[in-house]
Design an enzyme around this catalytic site. Structure first.
Site, short mmCIF file in Angstrom:
data_model
loop_
_atom_site.label_atom_id
_atom_site.label_comp_id
_atom_site.label_asym_id
_atom_site.label_seq_id
_atom_site.Cartn_x
_atom_site.Cartn_y
_atom_site.Cartn_z
N ALA A 26 0.88 -1.19 0.00
CA ALA A 26 0.00 0.00 0.00
C ALA A 26 0.91 1.23 0.00
O ALA A 26 0.80 2.11 0.86
CB ALA A 26 -0.97 -0.01 1.18
N LEU A 27 1.81 1.24 -0.97
CA LEU A 27 2.88 2.24 -0.99
C LEU A 27 2.32 3.65 -1.19
O LEU A 27 1.37 3.86 -1.94
CB LEU A 27 3.87 1.92 -2.11
CG LEU A 27 4.57 0.56 -2.02
CD1 LEU A 27 5.61 0.43 -3.14
CD2 LEU A 27 5.22 0.33 -0.67
N HIS A 28 2.97 4.61 -0.52
CA HIS A 28 2.62 6.03 -0.66
C HIS A 28 3.91 6.81 -0.84
O HIS A 28 5.01 6.21 -0.87
CB HIS A 28 1.81 6.50 0.55
CG HIS A 28 2.45 6.15 1.86
ND1 HIS A 28 3.59 6.76 2.32
CD2 HIS A 28 2.12 5.22 2.79
CE1 HIS A 28 3.93 6.25 3.49
NE2 HIS A 28 3.07 5.30 3.79
N HIS B 286 6.93 5.97 1.35
CA HIS B 286 7.74 4.81 0.94
C HIS B 286 8.62 5.17 -0.26
O HIS B 286 9.78 4.80 -0.32
CB HIS B 286 6.84 3.65 0.49
CG HIS B 286 6.01 3.03 1.56
ND1 HIS B 286 4.63 3.09 1.57
CD2 HIS B 286 6.37 2.31 2.65
CE1 HIS B 286 4.19 2.44 2.63
NE2 HIS B 286 5.20 1.97 3.30
N GLN C 237 9.89 1.62 16.14
CA GLN C 237 10.32 0.49 15.30
C GLN C 237 11.77 0.70 14.83
O GLN C 237 12.57 -0.23 14.82
CB GLN C 237 9.39 0.36 14.10
CG GLN C 237 9.89 -0.59 13.02
CD GLN C 237 8.87 -0.83 11.94
OE1 GLN C 237 7.95 -1.62 12.12
NE2 GLN C 237 9.00 -0.18 10.80
N SER D 279 0.71 7.37 5.68
CA SER D 279 0.67 6.01 6.19
C SER D 279 -0.21 5.17 5.27
O SER D 279 -1.19 5.68 4.71
CB SER D 279 0.06 6.03 7.59
OG SER D 279 -0.35 4.74 7.97
O1 PAF Z 1 7.05 -0.60 8.85
C1 PAF Z 1 6.59 -1.59 8.23
O2 PAF Z 1 5.98 -1.47 7.17
C2 PAF Z 1 6.79 -2.98 8.81
O3 PAF Z 1 6.73 -2.97 10.18
C3 PAF Z 1 8.08 -3.67 8.30
C4 PAF Z 1 9.32 -2.95 8.77
C5 PAF Z 1 8.07 -3.76 6.79
C6 PAF Z 1 8.15 -5.11 8.86
O4 PAF Z 1 7.05 -5.86 8.47
#
Ligand code: PAF
Length: 281
Positions: free
Chosen positions: A31-33, A36, A154, A186
């Site tokens: 679900a790239l934006h 990303h 994260q 997001s």
């Molecule tokens: O941030 C994310 O999209 C996820 O947590 C990741 C780092 C790809 C791991 O599944």
């Protein structure tokens, strides 16, 4: 652009490249934006080849409905990546390519980072993240891997993971990209209605207000302010607000001039969970 659905062919393709090729890696759940894409562009500028993984990792979801509803748009993702100039390799595996039948996460001790904020509210989440990021890094063996600062906790967890497992990779954090109204970009934004999308700007506005008032207002006063802002908008449910030390991610008990602090918010717009953060000093 080549797409691999199996780790064996991906590994083969990567090992057939030039010996000194620098490999950049952008792990995603699709679900790239634009956020990303900015990571991929950063990786393309600094490496010879860039691997983008698209995989909705089941072990990092503590709620099966959330996993089911997570947006999946592989065709759109591929066409976005195809527009980029440079050597992009996509890894788009099935669950069975990365997990055995038990589909379970390894237990990690990230030195208490895993028990704050997201870890506290999403039990087992960071074991799932650690498990998949470790698997992916061992398959891709990148020189550098890129992560967005929207998931600031994260990012710290991944840095710790790499230290624990002694993986020879540099972890780079990249700034949050925002919509015009300030909402952090997001994949989950795709699930918001137009009204929720506008209302969710409150998260950013509140973080900004906290930053403006950080030096002049007590921590308790800032907590009250945030609670009040969210009470004024009943369509957004505050899950947590924290002012935390940027390094340890521990809740700030008092302001120490020598420490760096960040404000963190998690809130629900309907059943869509949104997170954001902002440096304060
Ligand atoms: O941030 C994310 O999209 C996820 O947590 C990741 C780092 C790809 C791991 O599944």
């Amino acid at each position: 652009m080549v797409i691999h659905t199996q780790k064996e062919t991906l590994v083969q393709a990567l090992s057939s490249g030039a010996k000194n090729d620098k490999i950049g890696f952008v792990p995603t759940m699709g679900a790239l934006h634009k956020g990303h894409i900015s990571l991929v562009k950063n990786a393309l500028e600094n490496n010879d080849v860039v691997v983008v993984s698209i995989f909705v990792n089941p072990t990092q979801f503590n709620n099966s409905a959330d996993l089911e509803k997570y947006p999946r748009t592989p065709e759109d993702d591929i066409s976005l990546l195809k527009k980029l100039k440079g050597d992009v390799i996509v890894y788009l595996p099935e669950v069975s390519d990365l997990y055995d039948a038990s589909v379970s996460a390894k237990k990690y001790n990230f030195g208490n980072l895993e028990n704050e904020m997201e870890g506290k509210h999403r039990k087992g989440h960071f074991d799932g993240v650690g498990t998949i990021v470790s698997k992916l890094l061992k398959i891709v063996k990148p020189n550098t891997a890129y992560f967005g600062e929207k998931d600031f906790q994260q990012l710290q967890i991944v840095k710790k993971l790499v230290a624990i497992e002694m993986l020879p990779v540099k972890i780079v954090g990249c700034p949050i990209l925002r919509e015009k109204n300030g909402l952090a970009m997001s994949s989950r934004n795709k699930r918001l209605t137009a009204k929720q999308f506008e209302e969710a700007a409150l998260i950013y506005k509140t973080l900004q207000e906290v930053r403006e008032k950080f030096s002049s207002t007590s921590l308790a006063g800032l907590n009250t302010l945030v609670t009040e802002r969210f009470l004024q908008n009943p369509n957004l449910n505050l899950e947590y607000f924290e002012i935390a030390n940027e390094k340890t991610l521990k809740t700030a008990k008092r302001k120490n001039k020598a420490s760096k602090y960040r404000a963190f918010i998690a809130a629900f717009a309907g059943d869509v969970r949104l997170i954001d953060n902002m440096p304060l000093n």
